[in-house]
Scaffold this motif. Structure first.
Motif, short mmCIF file in Angstrom:
data_model
loop_
_atom_site.label_atom_id
_atom_site.label_comp_id
_atom_site.label_asym_id
_atom_site.label_seq_id
_atom_site.Cartn_x
_atom_site.Cartn_y
_atom_site.Cartn_z
N GLN A 3 0.82 -1.22 0.00
CA GLN A 3 0.00 0.00 0.00
C GLN A 3 0.85 1.26 0.00
OE1 GLN A 3 -3.42 0.05 -0.44
NE2 GLN A 3 -2.87 2.16 -0.89
N SER A 4 1.93 1.27 0.75
CA SER A 4 2.81 2.43 0.79
C SER A 4 3.39 2.73 -0.60
CB SER A 4 3.94 2.20 1.79
OG SER A 4 4.84 3.27 1.77
N THR A 5 3.82 1.69 -1.30
CA THR A 5 4.38 1.85 -2.65
C THR A 5 3.31 2.36 -3.61
OG1 THR A 5 6.00 0.11 -2.24
CG2 THR A 5 5.53 0.64 -4.54
N LEU A 6 2.10 1.81 -3.50
CA LEU A 6 1.00 2.27 -4.36
C LEU A 6 0.67 3.73 -4.11
CD1 LEU A 6 -1.37 -0.83 -4.21
CD2 LEU A 6 -0.17 0.04 -6.23
N ASN A 7 0.70 4.16 -2.85
CA ASN A 7 0.43 5.56 -2.51
C ASN A 7 1.48 6.49 -3.13
OD1 ASN A 7 -1.85 4.93 -1.02
ND2 ASN A 7 -0.75 4.87 0.92
N VAL A 8 2.76 6.11 -3.01
CA VAL A 8 3.84 6.92 -3.57
C VAL A 8 3.71 6.99 -5.09
CG1 VAL A 8 6.35 7.04 -3.91
CG2 VAL A 8 5.43 6.53 -1.64
N LEU A 9 3.48 5.85 -5.72
CA LEU A 9 3.33 5.82 -7.17
C LEU A 9 2.15 6.69 -7.60
CD1 LEU A 9 4.12 4.72 -9.97
CD2 LEU A 9 2.59 2.79 -9.53
N GLY A 10 1.03 6.57 -6.91
CA GLY A 10 -0.16 7.34 -7.26
C GLY A 10 0.06 8.84 -7.17
N SER A 39 -7.88 6.90 -12.08
CA SER A 39 -8.23 7.66 -10.88
C SER A 39 -7.91 6.86 -9.62
CB SER A 39 -9.72 8.01 -10.92
OG SER A 39 -10.08 8.69 -9.74
N ARG A 40 -8.27 5.58 -9.61
CA ARG A 40 -7.96 4.73 -8.45
C ARG A 40 -6.45 4.60 -8.26
NH1 ARG A 40 -12.37 1.82 -10.35
NH2 ARG A 40 -11.09 0.23 -11.34
N LEU A 41 -5.72 4.47 -9.36
CA LEU A 41 -4.26 4.36 -9.27
C LEU A 41 -3.67 5.62 -8.65
CD1 LEU A 41 -1.67 2.81 -9.84
CD2 LEU A 41 -1.75 3.66 -12.18
N GLU A 42 -4.13 6.79 -9.10
CA GLU A 42 -3.62 8.04 -8.53
C GLU A 42 -3.97 8.19 -7.05
OE1 GLU A 42 -4.67 11.50 -10.82
OE2 GLU A 42 -3.25 10.98 -12.42
N GLN A 43 -5.03 7.53 -6.62
CA GLN A 43 -5.43 7.57 -5.21
C GLN A 43 -4.72 6.52 -4.37
OE1 GLN A 43 -9.70 7.18 -5.30
NE2 GLN A 43 -9.93 8.97 -6.61
N GLY A 44 -3.83 5.73 -5.01
CA GLY A 44 -3.08 4.71 -4.29
C GLY A 44 -3.80 3.39 -4.21
N ASN A 45 -4.82 3.21 -5.04
CA ASN A 45 -5.57 1.95 -5.08
C ASN A 45 -5.25 1.23 -6.39
OD1 ASN A 45 -6.91 2.53 -2.60
ND2 ASN A 45 -8.24 3.93 -3.72
N GLY A 46 -5.64 -0.01 -6.47
CA GLY A 46 -5.37 -0.78 -7.68
C GLY A 46 -4.01 -1.43 -7.61
N ASN A 47 -3.70 -2.18 -8.61
CA ASN A 47 -2.42 -2.86 -8.69
C ASN A 47 -1.99 -2.88 -10.16
OD1 ASN A 47 -0.18 -4.15 -7.78
ND2 ASN A 47 -1.15 -6.15 -7.53
N PRO A 48 -1.30 -1.82 -10.61
CA PRO A 48 -0.99 -1.71 -12.03
C PRO A 48 0.01 -2.77 -12.50
CG PRO A 48 0.23 -0.08 -10.79
CD PRO A 48 -0.71 -0.75 -9.83
N THR A 49 -0.16 -3.20 -13.74
CA THR A 49 0.80 -4.12 -14.34
C THR A 49 2.00 -3.33 -14.83
OG1 THR A 49 -0.12 -3.90 -16.56
CG2 THR A 49 -1.10 -5.62 -15.14
#
Length: 175
Positions: A3-10, A39-49
Motif C-alpha cells: 500500500q505504501s508503494t502504491l500511494n507513492v506511485l499514485g 483515478s484509483r491508481l492516482e489515489q493509491g488503489n489498484g495494482n498496475p501491471t
C-alpha cells in the motif's frame, strides 16, 4: 506492490500528469486504460501491471525510470520483478534496472517509446530475450542489445534468472 508503494506511485503519477497539463481523461485514453482505473491508481488503489506503468510513462513522454524513481520497492507481475537501480541524467538518458524472472515465465513486453534501446545482461540462470520473433538464449555473462521500441520477450525455463538491464532513450523526452 504494498500500500505504501502504491500511494507513492499514485501521488507521483498525479504530479507528473498535472505538471504536463494532461487531464485524467486524456492520459487514460492515451494509455488505453479506463479513467476510473487511472483515478484509483492516482489515489493509491489498484495494482498496475508493468505494461500499464510503461504505457503511462510513454503517454506522459517520460522515461519509465522517472515514473518509478520515487519507489523504494520493486514493481512486477506474473513472475517478473523490476527495480530501478539508477536513473541517468545525461543525454541520451540511460536507466539501469535489476530484473528477476521466475522459473517457467513468459512475458511479452509492449513496445516502448520510439528510439528506445535495451541491453540485457544475464547475471544468473538463463533467459531467452529479444524482439518478438528474433530472440536469443543468454547464459550468465552474456548480453544482448535490441530495439525496445518493438515488442520484446523474456522467457525462462526451470530456473530463476537475474539480469541487469540498461535502457537508453535516444529520443529526448519533452519537457
Amino acid at each position: 506492490m504494498n500500500q505504501s508503494t502504491l500511494n507513492v506511485l499514485g501521488r507521483h503519477l498525479q504530479k507528473l500528469r498535472q505538471d504536463k497539463g494532461v487531464s485524467l481523461s486524456q492520459l487514460a485514453a492515451g494509455a488505453g486504460i479506463a479513467k476510473s482505473n487511472l483515478s484509483r491508481l492516482e489515489q493509491g488503489n489498484g495494482n498496475p501491471t508493468l505494461d500499464t506503468i510503461w504505457r503511462l510513462a510513454k503517454q506522459l513522454d517520460v522515461p519509465f525510470g522517472q515514473l518509478v524513481q520515487p519507489l523504494s520497492a520493486s514493481v512486477g507481475e506474473k513472475g517478473v520483478e523490476v527495480r530501478l537501480i539508477e536513473q541517468g541524467q545525461g543525454m541520451p538518458n540511460v536507466d539501469a534496472y535489476w530484473m528477476s524472472v521466475a522459473p517457467n515465465t513468459f512475458r511479452e513486453a509492449e513496445a516502448h517509446a520510439t528510439g528506445t534501446e535495451e541491453t540485457i545482461t544475464v547475471v544468473s540462470g538463463s533467459l531467452e530475450a529479444g524482439n518478438s520473433g528474433n530472440t536469443q538464449w543468454l547464459q550468465p555473462g552474456q548480453s544482448l542489445t535490441f530495439s525496445a521500441d518493438l515488442p520484446h520477450v523474456y522467457k525462462t525455463l526451470d530456473e530463476w534468472a537475474t539480469c541487469l538491464i540498461t535502457i537508453v532513450y535516444h529520443k529526448e523526452a519533452k519537457e
